[in-house]
Structures are given as C-alpha cells and as structure tokens.
Design a protein around this motif. Structure first.
Motif, mmCIF file in Angstrom:
data_model
loop_
_atom_site.group_PDB
_atom_site.id
_atom_site.type_symbol
_atom_site.label_atom_id
_atom_site.label_comp_id
_atom_site.label_asym_id
_atom_site.label_seq_id
_atom_site.Cartn_x
_atom_site.Cartn_y
_atom_site.Cartn_z
ATOM 1 N N LEU A 44 0.835 -1.189 0.000
ATOM 2 C CA LEU A 44 0.000 0.000 0.000
ATOM 3 C C LEU A 44 0.874 1.246 0.000
ATOM 4 N N VAL A 45 0.569 2.174 -0.874
ATOM 5 C CA VAL A 45 1.148 3.515 -0.793
ATOM 6 C C VAL A 45 -0.039 4.464 -0.764
ATOM 7 N N THR A 46 -0.291 5.000 0.408
ATOM 8 C CA THR A 46 -1.527 5.715 0.680
ATOM 9 C C THR A 46 -1.279 6.910 1.567
ATOM 10 N N GLY A 47 -2.093 7.927 1.399
ATOM 11 C CA GLY A 47 -1.990 9.097 2.259
ATOM 12 C C GLY A 47 -2.490 8.852 3.661
ATOM 13 N N ASN A 48 -3.142 7.724 3.888
ATOM 14 C CA ASN A 48 -3.642 7.377 5.216
ATOM 15 C C ASN A 48 -2.510 7.064 6.187
ATOM 16 N N VAL A 49 -2.749 7.312 7.472
ATOM 17 C CA VAL A 49 -1.810 6.832 8.485
ATOM 18 C C VAL A 49 -1.898 5.307 8.492
ATOM 19 N N PRO A 50 -0.840 4.597 8.893
ATOM 20 C CA PRO A 50 -0.809 3.139 8.761
ATOM 21 C C PRO A 50 -1.979 2.425 9.430
ATOM 22 N N GLU A 51 -2.344 2.867 10.633
ATOM 23 C CA GLU A 51 -3.412 2.186 11.369
ATOM 24 C C GLU A 51 -4.757 2.309 10.657
ATOM 25 N N VAL A 52 -5.004 3.464 10.062
ATOM 26 C CA VAL A 52 -6.269 3.667 9.349
ATOM 27 C C VAL A 52 -6.272 2.889 8.036
ATOM 28 N N ALA A 53 -5.130 2.868 7.369
ATOM 29 C CA ALA A 53 -5.013 2.054 6.156
ATOM 30 C C ALA A 53 -5.346 0.599 6.464
#
Length: 224
Positions: A110-119
C-alpha cells in the motif's frame, strides 16, 4: 526483476463512505476544542499534509500532528464497523488482488496518504488485508509529499527482500501519477475517483483504466 505493485486505497480499491472524514472531524474538535469550520480536499494527499492545512485554517498552533493522529486512530477503531456498512469495494478489486497474489513475481503493498493504522482498518473491513505486505508500504505519516511515500516503500521493499524491484503505482489521482513518475515507477491510473481519465493521461500516466472490472486488462497493465 519482480514488480512491487503499490496500491492507493481510497477510490482505487474502495470507497470508505465518509467514515474516515467523520472520525477526522470528531477527533479534531475533541483534541483542539475548536469547532470544525472548513473541509479540505482529501483526495491524493497525505494525512500530514492535510493536517497542516486544517491546523492552519482553524488557527490551531498548540497541537501536534502526532497528538491528533493518536485520537483520530482511536475514533477510527470505535467506528470501524461502519466502513463495511457504508463503504464498498471498487469493481474487480478482489479478483485482481487475488491473481496478482498468486504470482511469485509480484509483491503487493500500500502507498496511501492514510496513516498506517487507518489504512489497515480500511483494507481489513473488506477482507483485503491478506493481499499486502504492509511492512513495506508508504503511509501518510512518512512525509507530507506523496512522492516520498513511493520512495520510502521502495526502500523498505529493497531492505526487506534484498533485491531490486520494478515499481508500479496504482491510483486514482494526479498526485498518484506524479508521485510514480518522480520515482521512475510505472503509473497506472484508474478513473474511479473524481479525477477524469483525461486528466490522468495528461499527468503522464502510462496506462489509464476505467476501473478494474476487466481483470485481464488490468493485470496486463500492471505487468507491462
């Protein structure tokens, strides 16, 4: 050389139904004591970047992103059941992830703007968590600049696996495309968000798909 396929989450893999935005607003008011006034554009941005804008727009100077994110993650866990109830998977996602997962020449993350826990909560809500090596992902707490998330993911994958990868970024915004290009990655756009296919093409995407419903076509693009 194996491919490292880096997936954006929101409007690429799934729709969250506005759950994260509601948690964000509630956490912000609880932590700062300031009433929510202005909603920024979230698409394609990192949570660090959004946090800085929100603090500035609301005149908040006595709170850190770390303090805010702690409460935000707590709020997400309190209402995480709502993702499956109010959100949905994008067409073809499960089949594409499953078929790529069966290919030993592919590592998915995953490469996402979310913080890791929310991802993690978002993908788990739809049973996708087993598809990704989350340890080598890039997240919204890594940096405010999206391109840095791609670079961090590549660095983590190289360190963990001890090999070089051909990077492929999949996302629905211009920011996903430009972040891929800044790192020499193949940019695959999916026009499942608010960004039109023409905009993704103009940004330099190597391939733009209407969605992932045609799994054969999607996999060909991801392995090109």
């Amino acid at each position: 050389m194996r491919r490292l396929v880096m997936w954006d989450i929101d409007y690429t893999l799934l729709r969250g139904g506005g759950v994260a935005a509601r948690a964000w607003k509630a956490a912000f008011t609880e932590v700062t004591g300031v009433a929510w006034q202005d909603t920024p554009i979230f698409g394609g941005r990192t949570d660090l970047d959004i946090c800085a804008e929100v603090f500035s727009a609301h005149g908040v100077t006595d709170c850190t992103p770390e303090r805010f994110f702690t409460r935000y993650v707590e709020k997400i866990h309190e209402i995480k059941h709502e993702f499956a109830e109010q959100g949905s998977l994008m067409p073809g996602v499960k089949e594409v992830l499953t078929r790529l997962g069966d290919d030993p020449a592919v590592v998915q993350t995953l490469v996402t703007g979310n913080v890791p826990e929310v991802a993690a909560v978002k993908v788990a809500a739809f049973g996708l968590d087993g598809s990704f090596d989350a340890e080598v992902g890039g997240y919204g707490t890594d940096d405010s600049v999206r391109a840095t998330l791609v670079r961090r993911s590549l660095e983590r994958a190289r360190a963990k696996y001890g090999e070089e990868f051909r990077p492929v970024v999949v996302g629905d915004t211009v920011n996903d495309v430009t972040a891929a290009l800044a790192n020499g990655a193949v940019a695959v756009g999916v026009a499942t968000g608010t960004t039109a296919a023409a905009e993704l093409i103009a940004a330099g995407a190597h391939t733009v798909l209407p969605d992932l419903a045609d799994a054969d076509n999607a996999i060909r693009a991801l392995k090109a």
